[in-house]
Write a protein that holds these residues in place. Structure first.
Motif, PDB file in Angstrom:
ATOM      1  N   MET A  88       0.863  -1.190   0.000  1.00 45.47           N
ATOM      2  CA  MET A  88       0.000   0.000   0.000  1.00 45.47           C
ATOM      3  C   MET A  88       0.898   1.238   0.000  1.00 45.47           C
ATOM      4  SD  MET A  88      -3.532   0.742   0.727  1.00 45.47           S
ATOM      5  CE  MET A  88      -3.618  -0.433  -0.506  1.00 45.47           C
ATOM      6  N   ASN A  89       0.929   1.943  -1.147  1.00 40.91           N
ATOM      7  CA  ASN A  89       1.725   3.172  -1.203  1.00 40.91           C
ATOM      8  C   ASN A  89       0.825   4.363  -0.967  1.00 40.91           C
ATOM      9  OD1 ASN A  89       4.051   1.777  -1.735  1.00 40.91           O
ATOM     10  ND2 ASN A  89       3.764   1.848  -3.945  1.00 40.91           N
ATOM     11  N   ILE A  90       1.157   5.114   0.056  1.00 43.41           N
ATOM     12  CA  ILE A  90       0.293   6.221   0.445  1.00 43.41           C
ATOM     13  C   ILE A  90       1.054   7.534   0.380  1.00 43.41           C
ATOM     14  CG2 ILE A  90      -1.236   7.120   2.244  1.00 43.41           C
ATOM     15  CD1 ILE A  90      -1.283   4.287   3.415  1.00 43.41           C
ATOM     16  N   ILE A  91       0.407   8.546  -0.170  1.00 41.50           N
ATOM     17  CA  ILE A  91       0.998   9.888  -0.177  1.00 41.50           C
ATOM     18  C   ILE A  91       0.160  10.764   0.750  1.00 41.50           C
ATOM     19  CG2 ILE A  91       1.619  11.891  -1.561  1.00 41.50           C
ATOM     20  CD1 ILE A  91       1.867  10.116  -3.946  1.00 41.50           C
ATOM     21  N   VAL A  92       0.821  11.544   1.565  1.00 42.78           N
ATOM     22  CA  VAL A  92       0.121  12.453   2.466  1.00 42.78           C
ATOM     23  C   VAL A  92       0.512  13.888   2.110  1.00 42.78           C
ATOM     24  CG1 VAL A  92      -0.280  13.111   4.864  1.00 42.78           C
ATOM     25  CG2 VAL A  92       0.192  10.732   4.308  1.00 42.78           C
ATOM     26  N   LEU A  93      -0.484  14.741   1.936  1.00 43.40           N
ATOM     27  CA  LEU A  93      -0.207  16.149   1.666  1.00 43.40           C
ATOM     28  C   LEU A  93      -0.203  16.894   2.993  1.00 43.40           C
ATOM     29  CD1 LEU A  93      -2.504  16.741  -1.439  1.00 43.40           C
ATOM     30  CD2 LEU A  93      -0.086  16.122  -1.379  1.00 43.40           C
ATOM     31  N   VAL A  94       0.884  17.604   3.277  1.00 42.58           N
ATOM     32  CA  VAL A  94       0.964  18.346   4.537  1.00 42.58           C
ATOM     33  C   VAL A  94       1.314  19.805   4.258  1.00 42.58           C
ATOM     34  CG1 VAL A  94       1.626  16.342   5.908  1.00 42.58           C
ATOM     35  CG2 VAL A  94       3.396  17.753   4.907  1.00 42.58           C
TER      36      VAL A  94
ATOM     37  N   ALA B 225       3.206  17.210  -9.178  1.00 46.68           N
ATOM     38  CA  ALA B 225       4.201  16.504  -8.365  1.00 46.68           C
ATOM     39  C   ALA B 225       3.747  15.072  -8.107  1.00 46.68           C
ATOM     40  CB  ALA B 225       4.411  17.234  -7.043  1.00 46.68           C
ATOM     41  N   LEU B 226       2.462  14.899  -7.829  1.00 46.24           N
ATOM     42  CA  LEU B 226       1.950  13.559  -7.547  1.00 46.24           C
ATOM     43  C   LEU B 226       1.999  12.689  -8.797  1.00 46.24           C
ATOM     44  CD1 LEU B 226      -1.049  14.513  -5.243  1.00 46.24           C
ATOM     45  CD2 LEU B 226       1.142  13.577  -4.580  1.00 46.24           C
TER      46      LEU B 226
ATOM     47  N   ILE C 243      -4.175   8.763  -1.515  1.00 41.48           N
ATOM     48  CA  ILE C 243      -3.634  10.064  -1.139  1.00 41.48           C
ATOM     49  C   ILE C 243      -4.502  10.548   0.010  1.00 41.48           C
ATOM     50  CG2 ILE C 243      -3.168  12.425  -1.879  1.00 41.48           C
ATOM     51  CD1 ILE C 243      -3.129  11.339  -4.750  1.00 41.48           C
ATOM     52  N   ILE C 244      -3.866  10.922   1.097  1.00 40.92           N
ATOM     53  CA  ILE C 244      -4.643  11.373   2.248  1.00 40.92           C
ATOM     54  C   ILE C 244      -4.229  12.797   2.583  1.00 40.92           C
ATOM     55  CG2 ILE C 244      -5.442  10.814   4.584  1.00 40.92           C
ATOM     56  CD1 ILE C 244      -4.436   8.029   4.288  1.00 40.92           C
ATOM     57  N   CYS C 245      -5.217  13.665   2.768  1.00 38.15           N
ATOM     58  CA  CYS C 245      -4.890  15.018   3.220  1.00 38.15           C
ATOM     59  C   CYS C 245      -5.867  15.461   4.292  1.00 38.15           C
ATOM     60  CB  CYS C 245      -4.854  16.021   2.074  1.00 38.15           C
ATOM     61  SG  CYS C 245      -5.970  15.721   0.748  1.00 38.15           S
TER      62      CYS C 245
ATOM     63  N   HIS D  96      -7.721  16.789 -10.623  1.00 38.88           N
ATOM     64  CA  HIS D  96      -6.548  16.913 -11.494  1.00 38.88           C
ATOM     65  C   HIS D  96      -6.028  15.530 -11.870  1.00 38.88           C
ATOM     66  CE1 HIS D  96      -2.664  18.927 -12.745  1.00 38.88           C
ATOM     67  NE2 HIS D  96      -2.274  17.688 -12.619  1.00 38.88           N
ATOM     68  N   LEU D  97      -6.015  14.630 -10.878  1.00 35.97           N
ATOM     69  CA  LEU D  97      -5.491  13.290 -11.107  1.00 35.97           C
ATOM     70  C   LEU D  97      -6.551  12.336 -11.657  1.00 35.97           C
ATOM     71  CD1 LEU D  97      -3.490  12.987  -7.766  1.00 35.97           C
ATOM     72  CD2 LEU D  97      -2.528  13.376 -10.046  1.00 35.97           C
ATOM     73  N   ASN D  98      -7.766  12.843 -11.788  1.00 33.54           N
ATOM     74  CA  ASN D  98      -8.876  12.032 -12.274  1.00 33.54           C
ATOM     75  C   ASN D  98      -9.095  10.775 -11.437  1.00 33.54           C
ATOM     76  OD1 ASN D  98     -11.009  11.590 -13.980  1.00 33.54           O
ATOM     77  ND2 ASN D  98      -9.788  10.450 -15.483  1.00 33.54           N
ATOM     78  N   ILE D  99      -9.043  10.940 -10.121  1.00 30.83           N
ATOM     79  CA  ILE D  99      -9.347   9.835  -9.218  1.00 30.83           C
ATOM     80  C   ILE D  99     -10.496  10.260  -8.309  1.00 30.83           C
ATOM     81  CG2 ILE D  99      -7.000   8.905  -9.220  1.00 30.83           C
ATOM     82  CD1 ILE D  99      -6.524  10.229  -6.530  1.00 30.83           C
ATOM     83  N   PRO D 100     -11.243   9.276  -7.796  1.00 30.03           N
ATOM     84  CA  PRO D 100     -12.349   9.644  -6.901  1.00 30.03           C
ATOM     85  C   PRO D 100     -11.819  10.198  -5.579  1.00 30.03           C
ATOM     86  CG  PRO D 100     -12.152   7.247  -7.076  1.00 30.03           C
ATOM     87  CD  PRO D 100     -11.180   7.818  -8.043  1.00 30.03           C
TER      88      PRO D 100
END
Lengths: 263, 392
Positions: A1-7, A104-105, A114-116, A135-139
């Protein structure tokens, strides 16, 4: 599970005081902190990594000093950190910011989630999450206060409504914006913080060229909303302090309310 | 991009200093200077009369938007019931439309919701764009975004307003991104600039510590969200309008979300947005039993209980009773703030109250600056005293 967090690094706006003489904000000495909702996002990501394996990448857009929130994110358990920093990014509204983050993503690629945080305490717009997702065309699902199930294909979350909640299932990859109710963020671990400041730390700083952004699509030039003016909020009230012991002051108060037909 | 001052043109009027939200401009020897902390937001440039503030940002051409017609309001409905914010926004939309000499339209998405169109018309809509489809029965981001995108591209509105509810704050940014327009969230004031004929969107910024007026010059529709309880609805009995029906065209494969269930948590008491009197408590109340006393006062006054973010975080009151920046905005006749310091995030939510009373032990608490009447003292003594006097 690859997760990106925006901070995001924000001034602690809950502690801001007004100068009583000028009515202006006292900006000196305001601490810069990691946006509170983002801590909860990071906690969720790191917990998921701990139970399912994978990696957490913390991404932030900000001036050079914002590296502090990246370091803190690593201290809380992120494996990799990326600071998007460039003079050309400055003055960005949410459109230009979400475009910058989106690019960037896209460059990072390969993410499941992606969690923010729902919103930042300086802008208070709650727009970045949904805009980046589009922008990323994801739900995306916003106001998430519970993550019930997550697999390689789908995620089931609980979304807070004003008068209750919804349980929503959506496909992966997806973006979630989370609220404080979700969890209790852990403290950064000293050992990890020290490692994050060291040479071998997986921290990168990217500029506009690194993400392939053109100057006219980022920063102030790329923004679609502009500040025309700012002013101090006016609170025009009488501000009369009612004196006397409890019985007296309450009696006076009720008298005033009665005069104004409130009571 | 960078911003700098041409000292020869600067006349020392200090408008830029006042305009800057970040204290990024200071005066030195009667001339303005841009400091390191400047974020290039451009607010000073707008305000400089002698045009002494320069930037290397390229001047942008404002596109011709003369064909953009209509002030639209997204009519939020849940389970067949219209959210009051939609009617409030229609009230405001009417004013804006008048200044622009354009018309007001409501956008109604859902399943079997046509009966709601009449209510929208009677509150100011000249037209109702109606899209009905079983797939719109419950709010889902992608489906609703798609429907909005469809209508916007086809009918080219000038302005689009949405309520800043949980749905609105989810839908508006997604739509704004989809159709590539600027969006301003949580506006407290909306007006039309008499010269440029654009929407001036005023909102609290910096956690509510300052107000910012924002415009979207380069994209249409100009989008803004407004919190419930900020604008006023205007009933227009006898008004007529028409319904324009459109069909939803979206591929099932593009819809990635399923609403598995919706749980409504029954509210024990009334709606803060409609309360005429609110008794609110903050950190000073101390515990749940302290709030019980506030409840007694509220009952004696025929009002509702509310609280600050602190009170919610401590678990003294449920989240749906939070008033403030991240809670609700309220506009009661009377707001009694007990043990509330008056941090700006809270004040932002009560500023439209008709009368504000503050009770706090600390005479320096900022709440006293926004109260009509204040009593410096212990709420644990004063609130019971108030109950006693009311009951006698």
């Amino acid at each position: 599970m690859n997760i990106i967090v925006l901070v995001k690094q924000v001034p602690d706006t809950t502690e801001i005081k007004l100068d009583p003489k000028t009515g202006n904000l006292i900006r000196e000495g305001i601490e810069s902190i990691m946006n509170p909702d983002d801590r909860h996002a990071l906690e969720a990501a790191v917990s998921l990594k701990e139970s399912m394996g994978g990696s957490v990448t913390a991404v932030s857009m900000g001036p050079p000093q914002a590296i502090d929130v990246i370091t803190e994110a690593m201290g809380m358990g992120a494996d990799r950190g990326i600071l998007l920093s460039d003079r050309a990014f400055s003055g960005a509204d949410t459109w230009a910011t979400s475009l910058t983050l989106g690019k960037a993503l896209e460059k990072i690629g390969d993410y499941d989630l992606i969690i923010c945080g729902r919103q930042a305490i300086d802008g208070d717009t709650a727009q970045i999450g949904p805009q980046v997702a589009d922008h990323l065309n994801i739900p995306h699902v916003s106001y998430v206060f519970g993550i019930d199930e997550i697999t390689e294909e789908r995620v089931v979350v609980r979304r807070r409504l004003e008068d209750g909640f919804e349980r929503i299932e959506t496909s992966v990859p997806a973006l979630l914006t989370v609220i404080g109710e979700l969890n209790t963020p852990r403290y950064a671990v000293v050992g990890r913080l020290i490692a994050a400041c060291g040479e071998k730390a997986s921290i990168e700083i990217w500029n506009a060229a690194d993400i392939g952004a053109k100057t006219n699509e980022i920063g102030l030039e790329g923004s679609l909303t502009h500040v025309i003016k700012t002013f101090a909020p006016k609170f025009k009230r009488q501000g009369e302090i009612l004196e006397g012991a409890s019985r007296e002051s309450i009696s006076t108060l009720l008298g005033k309310l009665h005069e104004n037909r409130i009571v | 991009m960078t911003v700098w001052i041409d000292a020869d043109l600067c006349n020392g009027c200090k408008r830029c200093v006042k305009a800057c939200p970040y204290e990024g401009v200071e005066m030195r020897d009667g001339k303005a200077h841009i400091l390191e902390r400047c974020t290039s937001c451009g607010a000073c440039i707008e305000n400089c009369k002698p045009k002494a503030i320069l930037t290397d940002a390229k001047p942008r051409e404002i596109p011709d938007f003369s064909n953009r017609q209509g002030v639209w309001v997204f009519a939020e409905q849940r389970g067949g019931g219209l959210h009051s914010v939609s009617l409030e926004l229609l009230g405001k939309a009417g004013e804006l439309a008048e200044h622009l000499n354009q018309e007001v339209s409501a956008v109604l998405l859902g399943h079997e919701v046509e009966p709601l169109a009449e209510t929208l018309i009677l509150h100011g809509a000249d037209h109702v764009y109606l899209v009905e489809d079983p797939r719109l029965a419950q709010y889902r981001t992608i489906v609703y975004t798609h429907a909005m995108e469809q209508l916007i591209r086809q009918f080219k509105p000038n302005i689009l307003l949405m309520g800043a509810t949980h749905i609105g704050r989810d839908l508006a940014p997604r739509v704004s991104r989809r159709v590539a327009v600027g969006l301003t969230a949580d506006c407290t004031e909306l007006s039309i600039d008499p010269d440029e004929k654009i929407l001036l969107q005023t909102r609290p910024a910096f956690g509510g510590n300052i107000m910012a007026t924002i415009a979207s010059r380069y994209s249409r529709p100009q989008m803004a969200t407004v919190r419930p309880g900020v604008m006023e609805l205007k009933e227009q009995p006898g008004k007529s309008g028409n319904i324009i029906r459109e069909t939803l065209s979206i591929d099932e494969a593009d819809i990635k979300a399923k609403v598995l269930e919706i749980i409504r948590e029954a509210k024990k008491t009334g709606d803060l947005s409609k309360a005429k009197i609110i008794v609110a408590g903050g950190r000073g109340v101390g515990d749940v039993s302290g709030f019980k006393v506030l409840e007694t006062l509220a009952e004696a006054l025929g009002g509702e209980v509310a609280g600050t973010r602190v009170a919610v975080e401590e678990g003294w009151i449920p989240a749906d009773r939070q008033v403030g920046q991240t809670g609700q905005s309220v506009r009661p006749e009377l707001y009694i703030a007990c043990g509330i310091s008056g941090a700006i995030q809270h004040r932002a939510g009560i500023v439209n109250s008709r009368f504000i009373v503050a009770i706090n032990r600390d005479e320096r608490a900022p709440i006293f600056q926004v109260a009509d009447w204040g009593i410096v003292g212990d709420l644990h003594e004063l609130v019971p005293e108030m109950i006693r006097q009311l009951e006698s």
